[in-house]
Design a protein around this motif. Structure first.
Motif, PDB file in Angstrom:
ATOM      1  N   SER A  27      -5.243   9.926  -5.000  1.00 23.05           N
ATOM      2  CA  SER A  27      -5.288   8.829  -4.038  1.00 23.05           C
ATOM      3  C   SER A  27      -4.040   8.857  -3.176  1.00 23.05           C
ATOM      4  O   SER A  27      -2.950   9.196  -3.662  1.00 23.05           O
ATOM      5  CB  SER A  27      -5.382   7.493  -4.780  1.00 23.05           C
ATOM      6  OG  SER A  27      -5.101   6.423  -3.922  1.00 23.05           O
ATOM      7  N   PRO A  28      -4.144   8.479  -1.885  1.00 28.90           N
ATOM      8  CA  PRO A  28      -2.936   8.393  -1.061  1.00 28.90           C
ATOM      9  C   PRO A  28      -1.945   7.358  -1.587  1.00 28.90           C
ATOM     10  O   PRO A  28      -0.752   7.442  -1.288  1.00 28.90           O
ATOM     11  CB  PRO A  28      -3.474   8.002   0.323  1.00 28.90           C
ATOM     12  CG  PRO A  28      -4.833   7.454   0.079  1.00 28.90           C
ATOM     13  CD  PRO A  28      -5.357   8.168  -1.123  1.00 28.90           C
ATOM     14  N   ASP A  49      -5.911  -0.611  -7.352  1.00 27.84           N
ATOM     15  CA  ASP A  49      -7.015   0.206  -7.865  1.00 27.84           C
ATOM     16  C   ASP A  49      -8.291  -0.624  -7.985  1.00 27.84           C
ATOM     17  O   ASP A  49      -9.394  -0.159  -7.654  1.00 27.84           O
ATOM     18  CB  ASP A  49      -6.647   0.788  -9.236  1.00 27.84           C
ATOM     19  CG  ASP A  49      -5.598   1.894  -9.145  1.00 27.84           C
ATOM     20  OD1 ASP A  49      -5.393   2.427  -8.029  1.00 27.84           O
ATOM     21  OD2 ASP A  49      -4.990   2.223 -10.180  1.00 27.84           O
ATOM     22  N   PHE A  50      -8.138  -1.857  -8.466  1.00 29.74           N
ATOM     23  CA  PHE A  50      -9.294  -2.743  -8.618  1.00 29.74           C
ATOM     24  C   PHE A  50      -9.911  -3.054  -7.249  1.00 29.74           C
ATOM     25  O   PHE A  50     -11.130  -3.003  -7.077  1.00 29.74           O
ATOM     26  CB  PHE A  50      -8.866  -4.027  -9.316  1.00 29.74           C
ATOM     27  CG  PHE A  50      -9.996  -4.982  -9.607  1.00 29.74           C
ATOM     28  CD1 PHE A  50     -10.700  -4.892 -10.792  1.00 29.74           C
ATOM     29  CD2 PHE A  50     -10.342  -5.966  -8.703  1.00 29.74           C
ATOM     30  CE1 PHE A  50     -11.747  -5.763 -11.069  1.00 29.74           C
ATOM     31  CE2 PHE A  50     -11.380  -6.847  -8.964  1.00 29.74           C
ATOM     32  CZ  PHE A  50     -12.082  -6.740 -10.149  1.00 29.74           C
ATOM     33  N   VAL A  75      -8.592   1.423   2.946  1.00 32.07           N
ATOM     34  CA  VAL A  75      -8.070   0.281   2.202  1.00 32.07           C
ATOM     35  C   VAL A  75      -6.552   0.224   2.355  1.00 32.07           C
ATOM     36  O   VAL A  75      -5.974  -0.858   2.526  1.00 32.07           O
ATOM     37  CB  VAL A  75      -8.473   0.354   0.717  1.00 32.07           C
ATOM     38  CG1 VAL A  75      -7.718  -0.691  -0.108  1.00 32.07           C
ATOM     39  CG2 VAL A  75      -9.971   0.141   0.563  1.00 32.07           C
ATOM     40  N   MET A  76      -5.894   1.379   2.322  1.00 33.13           N
ATOM     41  CA  MET A  76      -4.444   1.437   2.504  1.00 33.13           C
ATOM     42  C   MET A  76      -4.046   0.843   3.856  1.00 33.13           C
ATOM     43  O   MET A  76      -3.101   0.045   3.949  1.00 33.13           O
ATOM     44  CB  MET A  76      -3.945   2.880   2.402  1.00 33.13           C
ATOM     45  CG  MET A  76      -2.473   3.047   2.750  1.00 33.13           C
ATOM     46  SD  MET A  76      -1.915   4.767   2.637  1.00 33.13           S
ATOM     47  CE  MET A  76      -1.763   4.928   0.868  1.00 33.13           C
ATOM     48  N   ALA A  90       4.703   4.782   8.365  1.00 36.05           N
ATOM     49  CA  ALA A  90       4.519   5.625   7.179  1.00 36.05           C
ATOM     50  C   ALA A  90       3.049   5.719   6.787  1.00 36.05           C
ATOM     51  O   ALA A  90       2.554   6.800   6.446  1.00 36.05           O
ATOM     52  CB  ALA A  90       5.338   5.066   6.011  1.00 36.05           C
ATOM     53  N   VAL A  91       2.324   4.592   6.856  1.00 39.43           N
ATOM     54  CA  VAL A  91       0.907   4.597   6.506  1.00 39.43           C
ATOM     55  C   VAL A  91       0.101   5.316   7.572  1.00 39.43           C
ATOM     56  O   VAL A  91      -0.799   6.108   7.271  1.00 39.43           O
ATOM     57  CB  VAL A  91       0.400   3.152   6.305  1.00 39.43           C
ATOM     58  CG1 VAL A  91      -1.122   3.115   6.240  1.00 39.43           C
ATOM     59  CG2 VAL A  91       1.000   2.553   5.037  1.00 39.43           C
ATOM     60  N   GLN A  92       0.414   5.069   8.835  1.00 39.34           N
ATOM     61  CA  GLN A  92      -0.302   5.744   9.918  1.00 39.34           C
ATOM     62  C   GLN A  92      -0.170   7.260   9.809  1.00 39.34           C
ATOM     63  O   GLN A  92      -1.140   8.002  10.027  1.00 39.34           O
ATOM     64  CB  GLN A  92       0.217   5.266  11.271  1.00 39.34           C
ATOM     65  CG  GLN A  92      -0.132   3.824  11.598  1.00 39.34           C
ATOM     66  CD  GLN A  92       0.496   3.375  12.908  1.00 39.34           C
ATOM     67  OE1 GLN A  92       0.552   4.129  13.875  1.00 39.34           O
ATOM     68  NE2 GLN A  92       0.980   2.152  12.938  1.00 39.34           N
ATOM     69  N   GLN A  93       1.007   7.722   9.463  1.00 34.69           N
ATOM     70  CA  GLN A  93       1.233   9.165   9.330  1.00 34.69           C
ATOM     71  C   GLN A  93       0.431   9.744   8.172  1.00 34.69           C
ATOM     72  O   GLN A  93      -0.152  10.828   8.285  1.00 34.69           O
ATOM     73  CB  GLN A  93       2.721   9.445   9.132  1.00 34.69           C
ATOM     74  CG  GLN A  93       3.557   9.192  10.387  1.00 34.69           C
ATOM     75  CD  GLN A  93       5.049   9.281  10.121  1.00 34.69           C
ATOM     76  OE1 GLN A  93       5.472   9.572   9.000  1.00 34.69           O
ATOM     77  NE2 GLN A  93       5.845   9.016  11.147  1.00 34.69           N
TER      78      GLN A  93
END
Length: 371
Positions: A27-28, A49-50, A75-76, A90-93
């Motif tokens: 998972s990322p 995770d849930f 979801v992230m 950071a998430v976009q990358q």
């Protein structure tokens, strides 16, 4: 919200109609250690995770504009946006999208999570569930036969001042532009109901009168229970407001108990806004298109309840969390049914008087302002 965490985990597949999922895929979220994960998403790994597993089942029926993205990736993006109000670089990358690409995905995921409210935002329906909620509220504040705390939750938005007619409709009693949802919580801060998404100038009483839950309760579908309401609501057979001008110690003690349980809503909304900073500013809104704002608000309520069940603390306070707004009241005094005033006086006599037999329950007037 009757399930404890172990029960949620044990019956997750039953609750969600869940099929087998592949839990061996990297998972990322695994790229973050636990501390960084909380800072980025304001949730813990088991909780994330849930949520991801819960969303995965629903996403099978919701097409994405970018199908190459995994459920974990979308979801992230959504959780990061809820936590900070923007998608971090950071998430976009990690996901491989620009800020401009994130909006439609966040809206899609918000709709999916909002659709989970039927499982994770649950008003007590059975006799035992109602009795349990009422017992815990009475133990907390001393007021019996209460099913929840009712309040309007205001969330700031941006509205164009050049569109004068619609702009004014968003201005609330504190003078800023907002949308408002009707929320009910229990004494532990679990969200029991979230409804409507209206312009900020909407009267609380109008929200209640037009809501599904309000009609249900006022039509006796939930039995002889009260809802705790603030001064923006009318005292009614099922909405219990404070005494506007306490005439004795008993009424003063009742008002103190009322304020104590009502303050749970302020704490709950404050906790939500600390965890989900997007609720501090929902962006631009137009009067005729509030569905996307409603989905984000409802999605955050779902995630709040899940976080509560996983005992995930909110992040530390950062900045000022606005208080509950004072009630917006109609200018014409409200004619309150004398029998309703007697019912409140009876409750006060039986629960907040040191000398119950000496209290008069006749009620002095059928008109009560600012209740």
């Amino acid at each position: 919200m009757a399930f404890a965490v172990p029960v949620w985990l044990a019956v997750q597949e039953h609750l969600l109609g869940c099929e087998e999922t592949d839990r061996n895929t990297l998972s990322p979220f695994d790229n973050f250690d636990d501390e960084a994960l909380f800072q980025m998403f304001h949730l813990t790994r088991p909780c994330i995770d849930f949520v991801t597993d819960s969303v995965r089942i629903r996403m099978k029926r919701v097409p994405l504009d970018t199908p190459r993205l995994s459920v974990e990736s979308v979801v992230m993006m959504a959780l990061n946006h809820y936590a900070h109000g923007v998608s971090s670089a950071a998430v976009q990358q990690r996901v491989g999208l620009s800020q401009a690409d994130c909006g439609s995905i966040i809206n899609t995921v918000s709709g999916v999570i909002a659709g989970m409210a039927d499982q994770f935002v649950s008003f007590p329906q059975t006799r035992d569930a109602k009795a349990t909620v009422a017992f815990r509220i009475e133990k907390f504040c001393g007021i019996p036969n209460v099913l929840g705390v009712l309040a309007p939750a205001h969330f700031k938005i941006r509205a164009s001042p050049y569109e004068k007619n619609t702009f004014r409709s968003f201005v609330n009693t504190l003078g800023y532009t907002s949308v408002v949802s009707q929320i009910i919580c229990d004494s532990d801060g679990n969200i029991l109901s979230v409804e409507k998404c209206s312009v900020g100038s909407t009267f609380e009483q109008d929200l209640w009168d037009s809501s599904f839950r309000g009609r249900e309760i006022e039509n006796e579908l939930h039995g002889p229970y009260w809802m705790i309401g603030g001064k923006g609501y009318h005292l009614s057979k099922h909405v219990l407001t404070p005494v506007s001008e306490p005439a004795n110690d008993s009424e003063a003690r009742f008002n103190e108990a009322h304020a104590k349980i009502y303050d749970v809503m302020r704490t709950t909304l404050g906790s939500m806004k600390r965890r989900f900073r997007c609720l501090m500013q929902l962006g631009f809104a137009q009067e005729g298109s509030l569905n996307q704002k409603s989905n984000i608000i409802k999605a955050c309520c779902v995630l709040h309840n899940i976080a509560m069940k996983f005992s995930v603390p909110p992040p530390p306070i950062a900045g000022k969390i606005e208080r509950l707004l004072p009630g917006k009241q109609h200018s014409v005094p409200v004619e309150v049914d004398p029998e309703v005033i007697k019912a409140r006086q009876k409750l006060i006599k039986e629960n907040f008087s040191a000398f119950p037999s000496s209290l008069d329950t006749s009620g002095s007037s059928g008109t009560e302002e600012n209740v």
